[in-house]
Design an enzyme around this catalytic site. Sequence first.
Site, PDB file in Angstrom:
ATOM      1  N   ARG A 194       0.855  -1.186   0.000  1.00  0.00           N
ATOM      2  CA  ARG A 194       0.000   0.000   0.000  1.00  0.00           C
ATOM      3  C   ARG A 194       0.890   1.235   0.000  1.00  0.00           C
ATOM      4  O   ARG A 194       2.015   1.214   0.517  1.00  0.00           O
ATOM      5  CB  ARG A 194      -0.892   0.034   1.243  1.00  0.00           C
ATOM      6  CG  ARG A 194      -2.062  -0.941   1.196  1.00  0.00           C
ATOM      7  CD  ARG A 194      -3.136  -0.491   0.201  1.00  0.00           C
ATOM      8  NE  ARG A 194      -4.305  -1.356   0.191  1.00  0.00           N
ATOM      9  CZ  ARG A 194      -4.521  -2.341  -0.674  1.00  0.00           C
ATOM     10  NH1 ARG A 194      -3.632  -2.612  -1.610  1.00  0.00           N
ATOM     11  NH2 ARG A 194      -5.626  -3.063  -0.626  1.00  0.00           N
ATOM     12  N   HIS A 202      -1.500   0.798  -9.709  1.00  0.00           N
ATOM     13  CA  HIS A 202      -2.154  -0.165  -8.795  1.00  0.00           C
ATOM     14  C   HIS A 202      -2.748  -1.338  -9.589  1.00  0.00           C
ATOM     15  O   HIS A 202      -3.937  -1.641  -9.482  1.00  0.00           O
ATOM     16  CB  HIS A 202      -3.232   0.534  -7.947  1.00  0.00           C
ATOM     17  CG  HIS A 202      -3.602  -0.237  -6.707  1.00  0.00           C
ATOM     18  ND1 HIS A 202      -3.874   0.359  -5.509  1.00  0.00           N
ATOM     19  CD2 HIS A 202      -3.756  -1.577  -6.484  1.00  0.00           C
ATOM     20  CE1 HIS A 202      -4.181  -0.558  -4.610  1.00  0.00           C
ATOM     21  NE2 HIS A 202      -4.109  -1.759  -5.182  1.00  0.00           N
TER      22      HIS A 202
HETATM   23  P1  NDP Z   1      -1.917 -12.088   3.975  1.00  0.00           P
HETATM   24  O1  NDP Z   1      -2.781 -11.701   5.113  1.00  0.00           O
HETATM   25  O2  NDP Z   1      -2.074 -13.459   3.395  1.00  0.00           O
HETATM   26  O3  NDP Z   1      -0.386 -11.937   4.388  1.00  0.00           O
HETATM   27  C1  NDP Z   1       0.077 -10.872   5.151  1.00  0.00           C
HETATM   28  C2  NDP Z   1       1.529 -11.165   5.543  1.00  0.00           C
HETATM   29  O4  NDP Z   1       2.079 -10.008   6.181  1.00  0.00           O
HETATM   30  C3  NDP Z   1       1.638 -12.327   6.540  1.00  0.00           C
HETATM   31  O5  NDP Z   1       2.763 -13.100   6.244  1.00  0.00           O
HETATM   32  C4  NDP Z   1       1.846 -11.590   7.875  1.00  0.00           C
HETATM   33  O6  NDP Z   1       2.589 -12.325   8.842  1.00  0.00           O
HETATM   34  C5  NDP Z   1       2.659 -10.398   7.414  1.00  0.00           C
HETATM   35  N1  NDP Z   1       2.558  -9.310   8.383  1.00  0.00           N
HETATM   36  C6  NDP Z   1       1.465  -8.582   8.747  1.00  0.00           C
HETATM   37  N2  NDP Z   1       1.787  -7.681   9.684  1.00  0.00           N
HETATM   38  C7  NDP Z   1       3.109  -7.846   9.940  1.00  0.00           C
HETATM   39  C8  NDP Z   1       4.022  -7.222  10.827  1.00  0.00           C
HETATM   40  N3  NDP Z   1       3.633  -6.228  11.647  1.00  0.00           N
HETATM   41  N4  NDP Z   1       5.298  -7.653  10.828  1.00  0.00           N
HETATM   42  C9  NDP Z   1       5.699  -8.652  10.007  1.00  0.00           C
HETATM   43  N5  NDP Z   1       4.881  -9.289   9.140  1.00  0.00           N
HETATM   44  C10 NDP Z   1       3.601  -8.882   9.105  1.00  0.00           C
HETATM   45  O7  NDP Z   1      -2.136 -10.980   2.840  1.00  0.00           O
HETATM   46  P2  NDP Z   1      -1.938 -11.131   1.265  1.00  0.00           P
HETATM   47  O8  NDP Z   1      -0.626 -11.752   1.026  1.00  0.00           O
HETATM   48  O9  NDP Z   1      -3.137 -11.747   0.646  1.00  0.00           O
HETATM   49  O10 NDP Z   1      -1.927  -9.589   0.812  1.00  0.00           O
HETATM   50  C11 NDP Z   1      -0.971  -8.693   1.335  1.00  0.00           C
HETATM   51  C12 NDP Z   1      -1.265  -7.282   0.873  1.00  0.00           C
HETATM   52  O11 NDP Z   1      -0.952  -7.130  -0.501  1.00  0.00           O
HETATM   53  C13 NDP Z   1      -2.719  -6.825   0.955  1.00  0.00           C
HETATM   54  O12 NDP Z   1      -3.084  -6.493   2.281  1.00  0.00           O
HETATM   55  C14 NDP Z   1      -2.715  -5.632   0.031  1.00  0.00           C
HETATM   56  O13 NDP Z   1      -2.357  -4.464   0.767  1.00  0.00           O
HETATM   57  C15 NDP Z   1      -1.617  -5.955  -0.962  1.00  0.00           C
HETATM   58  N6  NDP Z   1      -2.173  -6.213  -2.293  1.00  0.00           N
HETATM   59  C16 NDP Z   1      -1.853  -5.352  -3.312  1.00  0.00           C
HETATM   60  C17 NDP Z   1      -2.321  -5.570  -4.578  1.00  0.00           C
HETATM   61  C18 NDP Z   1      -1.898  -4.713  -5.710  1.00  0.00           C
HETATM   62  O14 NDP Z   1      -2.405  -4.868  -6.828  1.00  0.00           O
HETATM   63  N7  NDP Z   1      -0.939  -3.814  -5.525  1.00  0.00           N
HETATM   64  C19 NDP Z   1      -3.218  -6.704  -4.876  1.00  0.00           C
HETATM   65  C20 NDP Z   1      -3.445  -7.568  -3.736  1.00  0.00           C
HETATM   66  C21 NDP Z   1      -2.952  -7.317  -2.507  1.00  0.00           C
HETATM   67  P3  NDP Z   1       2.000 -13.687   9.471  1.00  0.00           P
HETATM   68  O15 NDP Z   1       2.002 -14.679   8.326  1.00  0.00           O
HETATM   69  O16 NDP Z   1       2.980 -14.046  10.528  1.00  0.00           O
HETATM   70  O17 NDP Z   1       0.612 -13.357   9.945  1.00  0.00           O
HETATM   71  C1  OXD Z   2      -6.206  -5.719  -3.091  1.00  0.00           C
HETATM   72  C2  OXD Z   2      -5.777  -4.754  -4.099  1.00  0.00           C
HETATM   73  O1  OXD Z   2      -5.967  -5.479  -1.907  1.00  0.00           O
HETATM   74  O2  OXD Z   2      -6.214  -4.876  -5.256  1.00  0.00           O
HETATM   75  O3  OXD Z   2      -6.767  -6.746  -3.482  1.00  0.00           O
HETATM   76  O4  OXD Z   2      -4.971  -3.867  -3.805  1.00  0.00           O
END
Ligand code: NDP
Ligand code: OXD
Length: 310
Positions: free
Chosen positions: A225, A273
């Site tokens: 983000r 994005h």
């Molecule tokens: P998940 O919930 O599957 O994974 C999140 C990961 O982040 C987990 O491994 C989690 O750790 C880790 N995490 C969260 N908080 C912390 C912290 N404070 N310190 C260390 N690690 C942390 O999410 P997704 O993989 O599905 O998606 C991730 C993000 O990608 C979305 O929230 C979105 O913002 C972004 N996104 C962007 C898109 C784009 O087109 N640019 C499209 C889709 C998503 P743990 O495993 O230990 O819980």
């Molecule tokens: C999502 C994105 O969070 O598109 O899925 O950014």
Amino acid sequence: MLIALATRHSTDTDPWLAPLQAALPDARIVRWLPGDAPVGADIAIVWGPPESFWAGETNLKAIFNLGAGVDALLSQPSLPEGVPLFRLEDAGMAVQMAEYAVHAVIRAARTFDGYAVQQQQGNWADLPDIERDNWSVGVLGLGLMGARVAQTLAALEYPVAGWARSARELPGVEVFAGTDALPAFLARSRVLINVLPLTDDTRDILNRDTLSQLKPDAHVINVGRGEHLVEEDLLALLDSGHVAGATLDVFRTEPLPAEHPFWNHPRVTVTPHIAAASLKRETSRQVAGKIHQFLAGEPVTGLVVRDRGY
Ligand code: NDP
Ligand code: OXD
């Protein structure tokens, strides 16, 4: 079953109606846009609805988000408490995210921009060979997106590490867990790929202090983000030369304002994005499956833990 499909603009809602209705033939799906009367829905399917949506919907049993990130929803004071909120899980996004990251890493590591310049000059000449040891990749976030990114780059034999809150085994990837491990993770990384969710703990995590800890000639790839990145800190480190380049898909203000320095920076690549799109058919099928499980009282994955922020 009455479902409200709520977004901010009709251009966001309209492409979803047919695939969602096809995946949920037993439901009545009503499009809701700002200014419309309340739907009185049992279920909400949303992507960035305005606050005013929540005030009218007092019967909601569950909310389903058409994306993976729920930061925008959780920041809305009117989001009903106690109503379960489910996010999208992969649904064809992780492979896109891996493609985006691989493209950005290979473009830098294999000096493809340099070859593009040489083609314009009619110059047939080798640039230095890749030394994979010099292209250590660090992936922030090892969830559905981050793990796929990390393992895809590991399969291409880059030295890959990942950082998450909790420890785990991820074949081919060195895992660092927790805040205490962040400095060691950064110090071994030259390419930093951010795929974290935006939470109170991760906001501004890409800043002068953390980015300075990367190896010299660093590359920063942000697909999480915009609020993860302190934009002026990145610009300062690009100026100082510590960061050689950046590939940015998400921004503090979207669309990126016309006057923003990223647009014309010679070492910054901007995309709007699109790193991983929510695919209509896959997403609709996943959401339909989750709704049916929920209504049948079966366990549903992708429940957002609101206190955690993702
Ligand atoms: P998940 O919930 O599957 O994974 C999140 C990961 O982040 C987990 O491994 C989690 O750790 C880790 N995490 C969260 N908080 C912390 C912290 N404070 N310190 C260390 N690690 C942390 O999410 P997704 O993989 O599905 O998606 C991730 C993000 O990608 C979305 O929230 C979105 O913002 C972004 N996104 C962007 C898109 C784009 O087109 N640019 C499209 C889709 C998503 P743990 O495993 O230990 O819980
Ligand atoms: C999502 C994105 O969070 O598109 O899925 O950014």
